[in-house]
Write a protein that holds these residues in place. Sequence first.
Motif, PDB file in Angstrom:
ATOM      1  N   LEU A 290      26.703  -5.471  20.111  1.00 37.59           N
ATOM      2  CA  LEU A 290      27.219  -6.371  18.998  1.00 37.59           C
ATOM      3  C   LEU A 290      28.197  -7.374  19.681  1.00 37.59           C
ATOM      4  N   LYS A 291      28.593  -7.090  21.034  1.00 43.76           N
ATOM      5  CA  LYS A 291      29.138  -8.335  21.656  1.00 43.76           C
ATOM      6  C   LYS A 291      28.401  -9.281  22.201  1.00 43.76           C
ATOM      7  N   ARG A 292      27.083  -9.094  22.430  1.00 39.14           N
ATOM      8  CA  ARG A 292      26.086  -9.896  23.101  1.00 39.14           C
ATOM      9  C   ARG A 292      26.147 -11.204  22.089  1.00 39.14           C
ATOM     10  N   PRO A 293      26.057 -12.551  22.568  1.00 43.02           N
ATOM     11  CA  PRO A 293      25.840 -13.579  21.712  1.00 43.02           C
ATOM     12  C   PRO A 293      24.218 -13.909  21.906  1.00 43.02           C
ATOM     13  N   VAL A 294      23.758 -13.040  20.690  1.00 38.80           N
ATOM     14  CA  VAL A 294      22.243 -13.365  20.661  1.00 38.80           C
ATOM     15  C   VAL A 294      21.666 -14.144  19.615  1.00 38.80           C
ATOM     16  N   CYS A 295      22.329 -14.408  18.500  1.00 36.96           N
ATOM     17  CA  CYS A 295      21.938 -15.572  17.572  1.00 36.96           C
ATOM     18  C   CYS A 295      23.098 -15.639  16.548  1.00 36.96           C
ATOM     19  N   PRO A 296      22.812 -16.748  15.905  1.00 32.93           N
ATOM     20  CA  PRO A 296      23.696 -17.048  14.795  1.00 32.93           C
ATOM     21  C   PRO A 296      24.325 -16.084  13.642  1.00 32.93           C
ATOM     22  N   ARG A 297      23.602 -15.050  13.709  1.00 37.57           N
ATOM     23  CA  ARG A 297      24.011 -13.940  12.757  1.00 37.57           C
ATOM     24  C   ARG A 297      25.300 -13.451  12.750  1.00 37.57           C
TER      25      ARG A 297
ATOM     26  N   ASP B 100       0.716  -1.277  -0.047  1.00 35.21           N
ATOM     27  CA  ASP B 100       0.044   0.081  -0.045  1.00 35.21           C
ATOM     28  C   ASP B 100       0.764   1.108   0.041  1.00 35.21           C
ATOM     29  N   GLY B 101       1.892   1.261  -0.610  1.00 36.18           N
ATOM     30  CA  GLY B 101       2.859   2.521  -0.502  1.00 36.18           C
ATOM     31  C   GLY B 101       3.157   3.004   0.607  1.00 36.18           C
ATOM     32  N   ASN B 102       3.470   2.028   1.753  1.00 33.63           N
ATOM     33  CA  ASN B 102       3.823   2.579   2.841  1.00 33.63           C
ATOM     34  C   ASN B 102       5.104   3.422   3.160  1.00 33.63           C
ATOM     35  N   ALA B 103       6.061   3.181   2.023  1.00 35.34           N
ATOM     36  CA  ALA B 103       7.201   3.860   2.245  1.00 35.34           C
ATOM     37  C   ALA B 103       7.079   5.533   1.848  1.00 35.34           C
ATOM     38  N   GLU B 104       5.782   5.655   1.316  1.00 36.34           N
ATOM     39  CA  GLU B 104       5.709   7.103   0.776  1.00 36.34           C
ATOM     40  C   GLU B 104       4.796   7.821   1.947  1.00 36.34           C
ATOM     41  N   LYS B 105       4.522   7.129   2.880  1.00 34.66           N
ATOM     42  CA  LYS B 105       3.608   7.777   4.096  1.00 34.66           C
ATOM     43  C   LYS B 105       4.383   8.445   5.081  1.00 34.66           C
ATOM     44  N   LYS B 106       4.392   9.657   5.058  1.00 32.51           N
ATOM     45  CA  LYS B 106       5.155  10.566   5.851  1.00 32.51           C
ATOM     46  C   LYS B 106       4.979  10.128   7.247  1.00 32.51           C
ATOM     47  N   GLU B 107       3.489   9.988   7.614  1.00 41.87           N
ATOM     48  CA  GLU B 107       3.316  10.005   8.969  1.00 41.87           C
ATOM     49  C   GLU B 107       3.662   8.878   9.562  1.00 41.87           C
ATOM     50  N   PHE B 108       4.195   7.642   8.973  1.00 44.78           N
ATOM     51  CA  PHE B 108       4.495   6.538   9.271  1.00 44.78           C
ATOM     52  C   PHE B 108       6.094   6.364   9.196  1.00 44.78           C
ATOM     53  N   TYR B 109       6.808   6.147  10.495  1.00 45.92           N
ATOM     54  CA  TYR B 109       8.169   6.258  10.411  1.00 45.92           C
ATOM     55  C   TYR B 109       8.822   4.775  10.106  1.00 45.92           C
ATOM     56  N   LEU B 110       9.772   4.807   9.139  1.00 47.76           N
ATOM     57  CA  LEU B 110      10.430   3.590   8.600  1.00 47.76           C
ATOM     58  C   LEU B 110      11.872   3.778   8.677  1.00 47.76           C
ATOM     59  N   LYS B 111      12.578   2.723   9.009  1.00 44.32           N
ATOM     60  CA  LYS B 111      14.022   3.165   9.072  1.00 44.32           C
ATOM     61  C   LYS B 111      15.048   1.736   9.327  1.00 44.32           C
ATOM     62  N   GLN B 112      15.517   1.528   8.360  1.00 40.92           N
ATOM     63  CA  GLN B 112      16.539   0.051   8.602  1.00 40.92           C
ATOM     64  C   GLN B 112      17.751   0.541   8.982  1.00 40.92           C
ATOM     65  N   ILE B 113      18.260   0.083  10.067  1.00 42.33           N
ATOM     66  CA  ILE B 113      19.680   0.139  10.447  1.00 42.33           C
ATOM     67  C   ILE B 113      20.496  -1.085   9.981  1.00 42.33           C
ATOM     68  N   ALA B 114      21.989  -0.852   9.706  1.00 44.62           N
ATOM     69  CA  ALA B 114      22.666  -1.744   9.473  1.00 44.62           C
ATOM     70  C   ALA B 114      23.305  -2.155  10.683  1.00 44.62           C
ATOM     71  N   ALA B 115      23.394  -3.475  10.990  1.00 45.54           N
ATOM     72  CA  ALA B 115      24.199  -3.933  12.126  1.00 45.54           C
ATOM     73  C   ALA B 115      25.308  -4.852  11.519  1.00 45.54           C
ATOM     74  N   PRO B 116      26.430  -4.686  12.026  1.00 45.80           N
ATOM     75  CA  PRO B 116      27.581  -5.552  11.505  1.00 45.80           C
ATOM     76  C   PRO B 116      27.540  -7.071  12.088  1.00 45.80           C
ATOM     77  N   ARG B 117      27.962  -7.836  11.390  1.00 44.75           N
ATOM     78  CA  ARG B 117      27.888  -9.299  11.759  1.00 44.75           C
ATOM     79  C   ARG B 117      29.282  -9.733  12.403  1.00 44.75           C
ATOM     80  N   MET B 118      30.072  -8.840  12.948  1.00 50.84           N
ATOM     81  CA  MET B 118      31.249  -9.217  13.607  1.00 50.84           C
ATOM     82  C   MET B 118      31.401  -8.161  14.566  1.00 50.84           C
ATOM     83  N   TYR B 119      32.255  -8.582  15.708  1.00 48.74           N
ATOM     84  CA  TYR B 119      32.462  -7.621  16.824  1.00 48.74           C
ATOM     85  C   TYR B 119      33.945  -7.189  16.703  1.00 48.74           C
ATOM     86  N   ASN B 120      34.024  -6.107  16.465  1.00 48.55           N
ATOM     87  CA  ASN B 120      35.386  -5.484  16.494  1.00 48.55           C
ATOM     88  C   ASN B 120      35.499  -3.812  16.299  1.00 48.55           C
TER      89      ASN B 120
END
Lengths: 379, 417
Positions: free
Chosen positions: A289-296, A111-131
């Motif tokens: 990042l340093k928590r062992p949360v899942c195998p990602r 439904d074109g959600n990406a265009e709806k300014k009233e709805f906040y959308l954000k995808q952050i990048a989380a590394p897959r290594m801890y350093n």
Amino acid sequence: MSTETLFEKAELRNSSVTAWKEQGKKVIGTVCCHVPEEILHAAGAMPYRLRATGVTDLSEGDTWMSTFTCSYARGTLQYLIDGTFDFMDGVVSSDGCLMAGRIFDNWKYVDGNAEKKEFYLKQIAAPRMYNENAVGYYHDYLEQLRTELGAYMGVEITDEKIRASVALYNETRRLIRELYDLSKSDAPVISGTERLKLILAASSMPKEEYNEMLKDFLAKAGSRPPISDYRARIMLVGSALDDPEYIKVIEDKGGLVVTDALCFGTRYLWEPVELEGEDVLTSIARSYLKRPVCPRMVDLHDEFADLIVKFCKDFQVDGIIYERVKYCEIWGGEGLYFDAHQGMKEAGVPLILLEREEIMTNVGQLAVRAEAFIEMIEK
Amino acid sequence: MSNLIGTISHQVDSVIEHAKEKYADQMWMFDVQKASWDAVYHAHDEGKRLIYVGACAPVELIYAFDCVPFVLDMIPTRLASTPEVAARYIDLAEKYIAPTMCGIDKVDIGAILSGDMPDKPDAFIYSTVPCDNSRVAYPFICDHLGCPSYCIDVPFRKNEMGFEYMARQYKEIIEFLEKLTGQKLDWDKFQAIMTVSNQTNDLMNKIADMRKITPCPLPGRLLVLNEMIPGMVGHPAMLSYLEAQYAVGQDAIDKGLGAVKEEKYRVSWLQNMLWSNVGILDWMERKFGAVLVMDAFGYQRGHVFRDIDDLDTICIDFAKKGLALPMIHGASGPVEDYIDLVENTMGDYNVNVSMFIGHVGCKHTWAAAKIITDMIQEKFGLPTLYLDVDAVDGRYKKTDEIRALITEYMETIEENK
């Protein structure tokens, strides 16, 4: 304040959500474990971890994601599309696993959600290594989130606000660890089914309210009837498990689930965020990042297995159930690491692998297999 | 099968013997394969270090340290055409991992666990892409082999922040290789290799542009072979291969010829290559005059090193090159990368038949399929055939079944013309 009320907060649209919305405040859904809720909280939003608990219809999820994908992800998307989560004002995701990422991707195009300014959308990048390089990269995305979310919410998300949120969340973590401590005794006063409900509640209501209610629950826990008629003490590890009914099937067969390494369990809020003498977002980045949360995390397999071994000892675990959602590839190969891990070999705790789907259609099969496993390990 | 690499190397030799008579003018296609497999098989005999690599590994740097890079995923894509051999490794892997996992990683794991790869690598340079399957397979293989390793954490987005994040890691890889080999980086040698790499990428881009011409001068099958490019970029044999391919393509263009006598359809596949049944491409050309002009997996737009004297720029370019690789470019980041890739392909290559030949192991592309195919319908007015296949395990769907489904679809297109 009734303890039963806290269990009821595990409902998807619970009374706390309703009350929050009635005050005109915003609820931001999160996908996966690498969205630091503290930042959302500091912005004045209520973080709410999206899930698929109790889903019975995957038609929309199947249409958008195909049936060759994880049913937990499809179920979560289903709830977004069918209006179950219509109280959300936004979604913040990380690239946790590829299925989680696609929940976000598809939702944008519905439904074109990406265009709806009233709805906040954000995808952050989380590394897959801890350093240190990874911490810096993750930090920069958290800084973006702070800026953009602050603009959306119309507030400045200051370091002070984030520090206060971290303190609040660390208190939640401490209380959750205390909750799990209840299961270390020979006759715990809480079942695994009940405990999962309390963790789901934590992910679905304001932490201020949750902390008070959980403190109250813990204070009164001594008066709960001890559970001593179980046949074996079970630890659950594996894919995102957000359905207390799954645990109930195991516990109905005599396997008391005393602990877990699940992202809707100990892996949700456990290790405190350590605010060191550095930038607050760097501290958050490092802690997450340093928590062992899942195998990602490709370089934390050993740490994850170490944690399982520790929990096996701390909670006197007789057997491990490794549950894996079909098409959850991130958990698809962890058995390789378990087999190779010296600590797990030495601990010698029996382990059974059970494949499952988010919709509880195979209760009978689960019951049979759980019972057979419990018979094998009971002392 | 006691030495899988040796067996494949010998198979390539046998194929070449056969081809010398039958395809004398096409030996360039076989020579590059021989150069690739021989180098790996004989690396240790020739006193060179063998380095297994995953996506985004800096191949030119590895050559500069006089080591031999080997893309581990070449094993499953090579074995896929012999289902009984691939099955041996898939079945072994499935004893330990979920059967729903990608066949590429299952073959990788099975081959390593089988003991059929006795020539232990001296190092493994891999990365956190392309997918959740490889994130299971590569670190395990690394641990199992017990060799020195470096894992590149590949950023989610292809932007300046991501390039810089990766560039810092490439600098660490130089240190890693110096420690591994006990040698400092030989800049003269490195620059010579980068020069060959740039020539290779230039040619690759020109060849990709050739395929935009109607009729397409080169057959679909070459897209499969071109997948070898990133793993050998900077090697003279790869440059020779592309020079020959370019010449063949140019000759066809000059004569007004296409890969098929009468090109009726220009096809794009939107997901992985069907390594377990590459013959389908030849069959589509013969039966329907349908040429695979470009596919979303093999799509390559190679970046070049802009300044071979400046390490900072070189490392940024390594990042850009890595993020433009097959599968990484479209499927390892936000879905917009995938959309843009397919949209460019459909438009630039004047595609009129769209097929989602979906490898079942590649769940994240399946999970984006509706977004992609809706875009194709909306912007290009084309429907898309959905066909589930296993790109590596030929037991999943037999040739006749695949042909029947494609035939039915092509007949529908014919009828609706």
